[in-house]
Design a protein around this motif. Sequence first.
Motif, PDB file in Angstrom:
ATOM      1  N   PRO A  72       0.830  -1.210   0.000  1.00  0.00           N
ATOM      2  CA  PRO A  72       0.000   0.000   0.000  1.00  0.00           C
ATOM      3  C   PRO A  72       0.863   1.260   0.000  1.00  0.00           C
ATOM      4  CG  PRO A  72       0.060  -0.953   2.184  1.00  0.00           C
ATOM      5  CD  PRO A  72       0.764  -1.939   1.287  1.00  0.00           C
ATOM      6  N   ASP A  73       0.233   2.384  -0.311  1.00  0.00           N
ATOM      7  CA  ASP A  73       0.960   3.656  -0.334  1.00  0.00           C
ATOM      8  C   ASP A  73       1.073   4.276   1.054  1.00  0.00           C
ATOM      9  OD1 ASP A  73       1.286   4.134  -3.348  1.00  0.00           O
ATOM     10  OD2 ASP A  73      -0.840   3.627  -3.152  1.00  0.00           O
ATOM     11  N   CYS A  74       0.258   3.835   1.994  1.00  0.00           N
ATOM     12  CA  CYS A  74       0.331   4.336   3.374  1.00  0.00           C
ATOM     13  C   CYS A  74      -0.357   3.325   4.284  1.00  0.00           C
ATOM     14  CB  CYS A  74      -0.332   5.705   3.493  1.00  0.00           C
ATOM     15  SG  CYS A  74      -0.153   6.474   5.134  1.00  0.00           S
ATOM     16  N   VAL A  75       0.146   3.229   5.528  1.00  0.00           N
ATOM     17  CA  VAL A  75      -0.431   2.315   6.511  1.00  0.00           C
ATOM     18  C   VAL A  75      -0.849   3.109   7.741  1.00  0.00           C
ATOM     19  CG1 VAL A  75      -0.006   0.341   8.031  1.00  0.00           C
ATOM     20  CG2 VAL A  75       0.980   0.374   5.728  1.00  0.00           C
ATOM     21  N   ILE A  76      -2.095   2.938   8.154  1.00  0.00           N
ATOM     22  CA  ILE A  76      -2.595   3.515   9.404  1.00  0.00           C
ATOM     23  C   ILE A  76      -2.854   2.354  10.350  1.00  0.00           C
ATOM     24  CG2 ILE A  76      -4.395   4.876  10.512  1.00  0.00           C
ATOM     25  CD1 ILE A  76      -4.923   6.240   7.854  1.00  0.00           C
ATOM     26  N   THR A  77      -2.177   2.342  11.494  1.00  0.00           N
ATOM     27  CA  THR A  77      -2.301   1.192  12.390  1.00  0.00           C
ATOM     28  C   THR A  77      -2.505   1.632  13.831  1.00  0.00           C
ATOM     29  OG1 THR A  77      -1.183  -0.785  13.239  1.00  0.00           O
ATOM     30  CG2 THR A  77       0.221   1.049  12.623  1.00  0.00           C
ATOM     31  N   ASP A  78      -3.290   0.840  14.542  1.00  0.00           N
ATOM     32  CA  ASP A  78      -3.429   1.018  15.981  1.00  0.00           C
ATOM     33  C   ASP A  78      -2.188   0.425  16.652  1.00  0.00           C
ATOM     34  OD1 ASP A  78      -4.458   1.628  18.424  1.00  0.00           O
ATOM     35  OD2 ASP A  78      -5.861  -0.053  18.510  1.00  0.00           O
ATOM     36  N   VAL A  79      -1.956   0.787  17.915  1.00  0.00           N
ATOM     37  CA  VAL A  79      -0.797   0.250  18.634  1.00  0.00           C
ATOM     38  C   VAL A  79      -1.171  -1.000  19.416  1.00  0.00           C
ATOM     39  CG1 VAL A  79       0.853   0.687  20.489  1.00  0.00           C
ATOM     40  CG2 VAL A  79       0.426   2.439  18.767  1.00  0.00           C
ATOM     41  N   MET A  80      -2.260  -0.960  20.165  1.00  0.00           N
ATOM     42  CA  MET A  80      -2.641  -2.088  21.013  1.00  0.00           C
ATOM     43  C   MET A  80      -3.553  -3.029  20.223  1.00  0.00           C
ATOM     44  SD  MET A  80      -3.372   0.112  24.498  1.00  0.00           S
ATOM     45  CE  MET A  80      -3.643  -1.330  25.510  1.00  0.00           C
ATOM     46  N   MET A  81      -2.966  -4.160  19.785  1.00  0.00           N
ATOM     47  CA  MET A  81      -3.711  -5.143  18.999  1.00  0.00           C
ATOM     48  C   MET A  81      -3.263  -6.544  19.390  1.00  0.00           C
ATOM     49  SD  MET A  81      -3.706  -3.530  15.141  1.00  0.00           S
ATOM     50  CE  MET A  81      -1.925  -3.546  15.063  1.00  0.00           C
ATOM     51  N   PRO A  82      -4.110  -7.548  19.158  1.00  0.00           N
ATOM     52  CA  PRO A  82      -3.691  -8.934  19.418  1.00  0.00           C
ATOM     53  C   PRO A  82      -2.714  -9.421  18.349  1.00  0.00           C
ATOM     54  CG  PRO A  82      -5.903  -8.881  18.495  1.00  0.00           C
ATOM     55  CD  PRO A  82      -5.515  -7.451  18.744  1.00  0.00           C
ATOM     56  N   GLU A  83      -2.126 -10.611  18.591  1.00  0.00           N
ATOM     57  CA  GLU A  83      -1.204 -11.262  17.662  1.00  0.00           C
ATOM     58  C   GLU A  83       0.095 -10.468  17.509  1.00  0.00           C
ATOM     59  OE1 GLU A  83      -1.644 -14.215  16.595  1.00  0.00           O
ATOM     60  OE2 GLU A  83      -3.699 -14.462  17.259  1.00  0.00           O
ATOM     61  N   MET A  84       0.007  -9.253  16.966  1.00  0.00           N
ATOM     62  CA  MET A  84       1.178  -8.393  16.781  1.00  0.00           C
ATOM     63  C   MET A  84       0.727  -6.946  16.962  1.00  0.00           C
ATOM     64  SD  MET A  84       3.592  -7.862  13.407  1.00  0.00           S
ATOM     65  CE  MET A  84       4.075  -9.577  13.330  1.00  0.00           C
ATOM     66  N   ASP A  85       1.389  -6.207  17.879  1.00  0.00           N
ATOM     67  CA  ASP A  85       0.958  -4.828  18.121  1.00  0.00           C
ATOM     68  C   ASP A  85       1.496  -3.902  17.029  1.00  0.00           C
ATOM     69  OD1 ASP A  85       3.622  -4.231  18.704  1.00  0.00           O
ATOM     70  OD2 ASP A  85       3.341  -4.459  20.861  1.00  0.00           O
ATOM     71  N   GLY A  86       1.043  -2.651  17.069  1.00  0.00           N
ATOM     72  CA  GLY A  86       1.410  -1.697  16.032  1.00  0.00           C
ATOM     73  C   GLY A  86       2.887  -1.353  16.010  1.00  0.00           C
ATOM     74  N   ILE A  87       3.529  -1.323  17.198  1.00  0.00           N
ATOM     75  CA  ILE A  87       4.961  -1.028  17.262  1.00  0.00           C
ATOM     76  C   ILE A  87       5.753  -2.111  16.537  1.00  0.00           C
ATOM     77  CG2 ILE A  87       6.927  -0.730  18.807  1.00  0.00           C
ATOM     78  CD1 ILE A  87       5.046   1.606  18.915  1.00  0.00           C
ATOM     79  N   GLU A  88       5.427  -3.371  16.804  1.00  0.00           N
ATOM     80  CA  GLU A  88       6.118  -4.478  16.156  1.00  0.00           C
ATOM     81  C   GLU A  88       5.833  -4.493  14.653  1.00  0.00           C
ATOM     82  OE1 GLU A  88       8.678  -7.729  16.043  1.00  0.00           O
ATOM     83  OE2 GLU A  88       8.258  -6.297  17.659  1.00  0.00           O
ATOM     84  N   LEU A  89       4.584  -4.196  14.282  1.00  0.00           N
ATOM     85  CA  LEU A  89       4.233  -4.142  12.860  1.00  0.00           C
ATOM     86  C   LEU A  89       5.048  -3.071  12.145  1.00  0.00           C
ATOM     87  CD1 LEU A  89       2.485  -4.805  10.391  1.00  0.00           C
ATOM     88  CD2 LEU A  89       0.765  -3.214  11.291  1.00  0.00           C
ATOM     89  N   CYS A  90       5.145  -1.890  12.755  1.00  0.00           N
ATOM     90  CA  CYS A  90       5.915  -0.799  12.157  1.00  0.00           C
ATOM     91  C   CYS A  90       7.383  -1.195  12.010  1.00  0.00           C
ATOM     92  CB  CYS A  90       5.777   0.455  13.015  1.00  0.00           C
ATOM     93  SG  CYS A  90       6.661   1.887  12.379  1.00  0.00           S
ATOM     94  N   LYS A  91       7.911  -1.865  13.025  1.00  0.00           N
ATOM     95  CA  LYS A  91       9.306  -2.303  12.978  1.00  0.00           C
ATOM     96  C   LYS A  91       9.527  -3.292  11.836  1.00  0.00           C
ATOM     97  CE  LYS A  91      12.885  -4.348  15.913  1.00  0.00           C
ATOM     98  NZ  LYS A  91      13.184  -4.910  17.263  1.00  0.00           N
ATOM     99  N   LYS A  92       8.588  -4.249  11.668  1.00  0.00           N
ATOM    100  CA  LYS A  92       8.717  -5.229  10.592  1.00  0.00           C
ATOM    101  C   LYS A  92       8.655  -4.548   9.226  1.00  0.00           C
ATOM    102  CE  LYS A  92       8.751  -8.964  13.217  1.00  0.00           C
ATOM    103  NZ  LYS A  92       9.969  -9.773  13.357  1.00  0.00           N
ATOM    104  N   ILE A  93       7.772  -3.569   9.087  1.00  0.00           N
ATOM    105  CA  ILE A  93       7.641  -2.865   7.808  1.00  0.00           C
ATOM    106  C   ILE A  93       8.915  -2.093   7.485  1.00  0.00           C
ATOM    107  CG2 ILE A  93       6.410  -0.994   6.631  1.00  0.00           C
ATOM    108  CD1 ILE A  93       3.878  -1.873   8.115  1.00  0.00           C
ATOM    109  N   LYS A  94       9.465  -1.418   8.493  1.00  0.00           N
ATOM    110  CA  LYS A  94      10.614  -0.549   8.260  1.00  0.00           C
ATOM    111  C   LYS A  94      11.929  -1.315   8.130  1.00  0.00           C
ATOM    112  CE  LYS A  94       8.385   3.321   8.160  1.00  0.00           C
ATOM    113  NZ  LYS A  94       8.325   4.121   6.916  1.00  0.00           N
ATOM    114  N   THR A  95      11.967  -2.578   8.578  1.00  0.00           N
ATOM    115  CA  THR A  95      13.207  -3.353   8.448  1.00  0.00           C
ATOM    116  C   THR A  95      13.189  -4.286   7.234  1.00  0.00           C
ATOM    117  OG1 THR A  95      12.297  -5.002   9.989  1.00  0.00           O
ATOM    118  CG2 THR A  95      13.728  -3.298  10.908  1.00  0.00           C
ATOM    119  N   ASN A  96      12.089  -4.263   6.509  1.00  0.00           N
ATOM    120  CA  ASN A  96      11.995  -5.082   5.296  1.00  0.00           C
ATOM    121  C   ASN A  96      12.279  -4.171   4.106  1.00  0.00           C
ATOM    122  OD1 ASN A  96      11.242  -6.662   3.069  1.00  0.00           O
ATOM    123  ND2 ASN A  96       9.598  -7.661   4.224  1.00  0.00           N
ATOM    124  N   GLU A  97      13.315  -4.496   3.319  1.00  0.00           N
ATOM    125  CA  GLU A  97      13.712  -3.610   2.221  1.00  0.00           C
ATOM    126  C   GLU A  97      12.618  -3.463   1.167  1.00  0.00           C
ATOM    127  OE1 GLU A  97      16.011  -6.782  -0.666  1.00  0.00           O
ATOM    128  OE2 GLU A  97      17.137  -5.220   0.350  1.00  0.00           O
TER     129      GLU A  97
END
Length: 722
Positions: A500-525
Motif C-alpha cells: 500500500p501507499d500508506c499504513v494507518i495502524t493502531d498500537v494495542m492489537m492482538p497477535e502483533m501490536d502496532g509497534i512491532e508491525l511498524c518495525k517489521k515494515i521498516k526493516t523489510n527492504e
Amino acid sequence: MFFGGIVGLTAFYPFALHAEHELMHLMFTNLYFYNEKIKVGDDEAAVLKRNINATERIKIGYDIRSFSIEFAALEYNSPEKVVYQVKMDNFDTEWRTLPTGSRLATYTNLNHGAYTFMVRAFLPGTKPVERSLSIVVTPPFWLTWWAKTFYLLCVLAALCLFVYMMERRIRRKKVDIQKENDNLIMQSKLQFFTDISHEIRTPLTLILSPIEALIKETPEGPLQNVYKMINQNGQRILRLINQVMEMRKLDRGQVRLLTVPTDVDTFFRAIASSFDNIAEEKHIQFEIHVEPGLPTVWIDQEKLDKVVFNVLSNAFKYTPEGGKVTIEIGKDGGDLKIRIADSGEGVPAEQRELIFNRFYQIPTKNNRNKMGTGIGLHLSRSLMEIHHGRIYVEDSSAGGAVFVVTLPLNNDYLKKEEMQTEASEDSLATLVQPALQDFVEEVQEEPLQGAASMFRYKLLVVEDDKEIRKYLREILGREYRVLEAEDGLQGLELVIKELPDCVITDVMMPEMDGIELCKKIKTNEKTCHIPVILLTAKTAIEQRIEGLEVGADSYIPKPFNVTHLRTRVRKLIELRRSIKEKYEGKHELREEDIKIKSVDEKMLEKIDQIIKEQISDPNLSVETLSRQIGVSRSQLQRKFKQLTNQNPSDYLKTARLRYAASLLVTKNLSISEVTYEAGFSSLSHFSNSFRDFYGMSPSRYVELNRDSGQPPLKAVDDKEEP
C-alpha cells in the motif's frame, strides 16, 4: 636405767623405740606481700590491724598477685621433725606437704573471691594440729557487686529498650505496610483509570470526530447547537481522561516545565471565555478583573491552563444559581496572584489542606450528588509545584471558597531548557492532548497532482476495533482504496502482498501490536519506503518516542481530528512520491547531489562484494571478512557500528536472509535448497531467523510474494540498512 623415788621405781630404756609426743600448739607468725613483711597498723588501709595469729580474716587487694603466710608449731625438742601440710580451699584440691624445714606457703595469681587457708602440723606417728585463716581477695571496682548490679540494670534497660524499639519497629512497619498498601491501592486506581482511559478513547473517537464533521456541515440553528452540546460534553470526558494521564506522568516524573512569554490579560480572558455559557445557563455573575500594567510573564500555558480550569470548574460546580464567581489577577510583591472566589458552600478550615490530597472530596450531603474524582485539585497543586508556584485556600469573610494561585513574575528561577521564545508544536500539550478544535480547518485539501490523480492510492487500515475500521473506511474511502486488517499479523501479510501507499495502524492489537508491525515494515527492504501512521489511545511521550524510534512517520492520538488525519496521509504520500520521482530521474540532477565515495563506502562495497561471492559458504564469518579486508576484527566491529549501527555478524546474517528471500521468490528452489544456498547450515535455524526478520515463515513469504506479482527482491549488494 632404774631410779628409785618416793612414789616408786622409774625405768628408762634409752635404746628402745618409743612413740613421739603430740604437738601442743600451731600458730601463724607473719604475712608477706611480694616477699615483703606486712606490719601491724592502726590506719584504715592497713591489712593487719593486729597480729596475724589473732586475726581471723585477711583482705587482700586484687592488685596483689603474690602473697605468703608463715606459721610455726611449738616444738623445741625436735623442730626439724615437724611435718607441715597446707591447703587453700577453693584453690587446692588436696593437701600439699611442704619440704622439711619450710614453714612458708606462697600463692600467686589468685582470682578474686573468698578462700580458706588451712595448715596442719604433726610429728610422725602423732595426731596433727590444724589452724585456718579466712582470706578474701577483693575484686576490681568493675567487678564489685554494685558494678554488677549496674550492669544488670543496664542489661535490663537495654532489653526494655530493645523490646520498645522492636515494638516501635513493628508499629512503624505496620504503618509503612499500610501506607504501601494505600499507595498500591491508589496506584491501582490510577492504573485502572489509565486503562479505562485508553478504552474510552476509542469510542470517544467515534463520537467526537463525526460530531465535528456534523458541526461543520450543519447550518447554524437548533440542530447545530445540539451537536455543539454533544461535542462540549465529549470534550469534558476527554479532559478528565487527560487529567488521569497527567497524574500518571507526574507520578513517574515525566512532566517538565516549558514556559513562554505570555500576556496575562489575554491568557486569562481566553480561559474565562470557556465558562461564559455555563455562567449564562446557571445565571451566575461571572467577572474577571485584571490589574492594568501587568508585565509579560513566563508561563507554562498548558499547565497553568489546567490549574485555572480545574479551580473554575469547581467554582461553577459548587456555586448555586444566581451566585457569583470572580477572578482577580494582580501583583503581590514579586509574584503574580490569581484569586478565584465563588459564593458557594465554601471549604471548612480543617479541610483546606485535605482537599489537595488525591481522591479526597469534602464529605457533605451536597457532594454526594455532584460527580467528581477528587484528582483535579491534587493535580493542580502538583503542577504548581513544578511551576515553582503555590495554590491554597484563603479565608473569606463573604462566604464561599477563595482559591489563590501564585507564581513568580520574573524568570530568574527558570533553567535555559525550560524557556522558549514562542509556543512549539512539540510542547507537552501537543504531544499528549489531542486538539479537537478545528486547528486544521483552514487547510485546503488539494487533490494530488500529476499522474497520481488518475488513480486512487492504496491505504491499509490495521485496527482491531471494527467500528473504528468502518469509520476510517467511510472518511477516507472517497479518496483512497482502503484495505483492512484486524490485527498486526494480518496487516503485515497485506503490506507485503499489496504494498500500500500508506499504513494507518493502531498500537494495542492482538497477535502483533502496532509497534512491532511498524518495525517489521521498516526493516523489510521491500516495504521500508511505505509511510506508517500510528493511530492510538496511548498518548504518553515515551510511547510516542517508542513509535518514532521504530520508524513511524507520524503519531496521532485518539480521538483524532478528521481533517488532520486526511492532511497527514496526503502529505506523507506526496512526500514519498516526490522522493520516488527524484530517484527515478524525473528531477534534474544538481551538482550538489553528486558525491564522491568515501573510504568507508568503498570498504562497505568491498565487503558486500565478498559476501555476494561467498554467501553460499557456511564458513563465511566475521574473521573471513576481516582477513580479506585487511583489518582486525575489533576495528571492523567499530567501523560497522559507526556506519551501519550493526555488528558485522548481524550484517552478514541480514545479507544471507535477504539473499534467501530473493531466491525464494525468483528461483524455483525448495526451502531446504535455499537454506544451504544462502549459507545456513541448519534448516531450523534458517526458519527461525527468517521468521524473526520478516515476521512470517519462508513458505508463507513465498506464497504472498509469488501471488502478488511484484518484482523480485534486491540481492545482497543493496546497501540499505535493515
